[in-house]
Design an enzyme around this catalytic site. Structure first.
Site, mmCIF file in Angstrom:
data_model
loop_
_atom_site.group_PDB
_atom_site.id
_atom_site.type_symbol
_atom_site.label_atom_id
_atom_site.label_comp_id
_atom_site.label_asym_id
_atom_site.label_seq_id
_atom_site.Cartn_x
_atom_site.Cartn_y
_atom_site.Cartn_z
ATOM 1 C CE1 TYR A 1 -4.225 0.968 0.281
ATOM 2 C CE2 TYR A 1 -4.874 -1.072 0.666
ATOM 3 C CZ TYR A 1 -5.261 -0.013 -0.089
ATOM 4 O OH TYR A 1 -6.460 -0.066 -0.566
ATOM 5 C CD GLU B 1 -4.459 5.365 1.027
ATOM 6 O OE1 GLU B 1 -4.613 6.427 1.901
ATOM 7 O OE2 GLU B 1 -5.968 4.983 0.350
ATOM 8 C CG ASP C 1 -8.421 10.815 -23.658
ATOM 9 O OD1 ASP C 1 -7.684 10.181 -24.089
ATOM 10 O OD2 ASP C 1 -9.928 10.477 -23.813
ATOM 11 C CB THR D 1 -5.915 4.350 -21.508
ATOM 12 O OG1 THR D 1 -4.804 4.199 -23.119
ATOM 13 C CG2 THR D 1 -7.143 3.863 -21.855
ATOM 14 C CE LYS E 1 -8.243 2.167 -24.622
ATOM 15 N NZ LYS E 1 -8.928 3.507 -24.877
ATOM 16 N NE ARG F 1 -7.810 -2.881 -19.555
ATOM 17 C CZ ARG F 1 -8.037 -3.415 -20.628
ATOM 18 N NH1 ARG F 1 -7.082 -4.208 -21.393
ATOM 19 N NH2 ARG F 1 -9.078 -2.551 -21.231
HETATM 20 C C1 LIG Z 1 -10.546 3.706 -24.216
HETATM 21 C C2 LIG Z 1 -10.237 5.116 -23.720
HETATM 22 C C3 LIG Z 1 -10.240 5.243 -22.464
HETATM 23 C C4 LIG Z 1 -11.277 4.981 -21.899
HETATM 24 O O1 LIG Z 1 -10.699 4.232 -21.211
HETATM 25 P P1 LIG Z 1 -10.674 3.143 -20.090
HETATM 26 O O2 LIG Z 1 -9.048 2.006 -19.152
HETATM 27 O O3 LIG Z 1 -11.123 1.614 -20.703
HETATM 28 O O4 LIG Z 1 -10.952 3.630 -18.651
HETATM 29 C C5 LIG Z 1 -10.180 7.200 -22.313
HETATM 30 N N1 LIG Z 1 -10.205 7.427 -23.110
HETATM 31 C C6 LIG Z 1 -10.443 7.392 -24.901
HETATM 32 C C7 LIG Z 1 -10.360 8.275 -25.477
HETATM 33 C C8 LIG Z 1 -10.089 5.746 -24.933
HETATM 34 O O5 LIG Z 1 -10.119 5.516 -26.164
#
Ligand SMILES: *Cc1c(COP(=O)(O)O)cnc(C)c1O
Length: 441
Positions: free
Chosen positions: A76, A78, A222, A248, A251, A257
């Protein structure tokens, strides 16, 4: 000192293992929970044998997998490195600093926070940092290619805030910056999101930044989908233009993740406070470690090559699909993603996606801009090249991939299960010759 005897379960082979079978890939798991071990093995086979075309998915390296399965899980912590609420952080602080230092170096940012549990909580933290409930926020509409967390109604971001939404032009499938500017100046949002989940074209971060500046809004890029392309130099970087970059890590970036928020020094405190204690408790340290590994991999020359091959493969696949008469949103792609409009093929997206799945070609059904069908049974399928690139497929394979999609979609319309079975065998044959990273043989 004598060691305590090892519990019997740790050495007892899983009862169903046939004599002479290869040692299980996860021996402790197989011994302790054969039922779950069987499911993991089945998923491994699925990921090995199928052609995975979902553009938000990938194959992480064995090193990333190992890091995410370490004893860092047990700790942990925090707070942030050097400012924790729990003792015993001698190692964890170094792990988190390694991850944040690597993120700052790779993306060229002042500040990185690697603690968000995933992309959605990362975006929620951004709202928490810069807006109050009821404030106006702006993003791309989900059915146009945005993300739920960009202010769409069913998301908390669209109910706790007043979400105003832009889209793409009907004739071009491209973002209409006159519309974006008009909307921003009229609605004066606190936060503007750019980026999305089904955008096949390069995002013009400079154009968004100009509009955000004029409207007095915080610009959030994003880059969840394209972070790996940005890191590998295959898509322009938002860093010179955006106030905050959200991504993220799982991807195109090909990590575990998780998520990261990056920003200039002036916003560092607000972002950190929003993530912890604003939104989250203890960070997932095993994920932080795996992010550090993925960022190290992404800084290597081989990753730049991967990022450019992802785009080359997507362009080749788009061209091969156009050759076969498919209708592509925006007419093609600049990145890792292709959005196919099946309206002209007279088969709904979901029907096509399910048939392709039976053929070992894994895609997802997706809305297309101005979709005449309903969101849970839309007109499109969304495909992408990160996973196939990670297992070594190149532009020379994209005609075959387009062919499987073409035949699969035709078989979906006629209900030809035999044709799907033939495709499945062809797919498994090619996949067998291109082992997937991290997946036991
Ligand atoms: C995948 C994605 C998210 C969210 O990610 P999660 O890990 O699934 O919560 C947010 N914004 C965009 C543009 C995404 O492609």
């Amino acid at each position: 000192m004598t060691r305590p005897p090892t519990p019997a379960t740790a050495t007892t082979p899983a009862p169903e293992a046939p004599a002479g079978a290869a040692a299980p890939a996860h021996p402790a798991l197989a011994a302790a929970d054969p039922e779950l071990a069987r499911l993991v093995a089945a998923e491994e086979r699925l990921q090995a044998d199928t052609l995975r075309l979902i553009p938000s998915e990938n194959y992480v390296s064995a090193a990333v997998l190992e890091a995410s399965g370490t004893v860092l899980q047990n700790k942990y912590s925090e707070g942030y490195a050097g400012r924790r609420y729990y003792e015993g952080q001698q190692v964890i602080d170094q792990v988190e600093r390694l991850a944040t230092d690597r993120a700052r170096a790779l993306f060229g940012v002042d500040h990185a926070n690697v603690q968000p549990y995933s992309g959605s909580p990362a975006n929620l933290a951004v709202y928490l940092a810069f807006a109050q409930p009821g404030d106006t926020v702006m993003g791309m509409a989900l059915p146009m290619g945005g993300h739920l967390t960009h202010g769409w109604g069913v998301s908390a971001t669209g109910s706790w805030f007043r979400g105003v939404q832009y889209g793409v032009r009907r004739d071009t499938g491209l973002i209409d910056f006159d519309e974006v500017r008009d909307l921003a100046l009229r609605e004066r949002p606190k936060v503007i999101f750019c980026g999305g989940t089904a955008l096949p074209r390069t995002i013009d971060f400079a154009a968004f930044a100009g509009i955000a500046r004029e409207a007095g809004a915080v610009l959030v890029a994003d880059i969840a989908h394209i972070a790996g392309l940005v890191a590998g130099g295959a898509h322009p970087s938002p860093v010179p233009h955006a106030d905050v970059v959200s991504t993220t890590t799982h991807k195109t970036l090909r990590g575990p993740r998780g998520a990261m928020l990056m920003c200039r020094e002036e916003h560092a405190k607000a972002i950190d406070k929003a993530v912890f204690p604003g939104l989250q408790g203890g960070p997932h340290n095993q994920t932080t470690a795996a992010i550090a590994v993925a960022l190290h991999e992404a800084a290597q020359p081989a990753f730049r090559d991967y990022a450019h091959r992802v785009v080359a493969n997507a362009r080749a696949l788009a061209a091969a699909l156009l050759d076969r008469g498919f209708d592509l949103v925006s007419g093609g792609t600049d990145n890792h993603l292709v959005l196919i409009d099946l309206t002209g093929r007279d088969v709904p997206g979901k029907t096509a996606a399910k048939a392709l799945d039976r053929a070992g070609v894994v895609v997802n059904h997706n809305t297309v801009p101005y979709d005449p069908r309903r969101p849970f049974d839309p007109s499109g399928i969304r495909i992408g090249t990160p996973s196939l690139t990670s297992r070594g497929l190149g532009t020379e394979h994209m005609a075959a991939v387009a062919d499987w999609i073409d035949r699969g979609v035709a078989a979906a319309r006629t209900g030809d299960e035999d044709a799907l079975a033939v495709i499945r065998a062809e797919v498994a044959d090619l996949m067998g010759r291109h082992p997937a990273p991290g997946v036991p043989a």
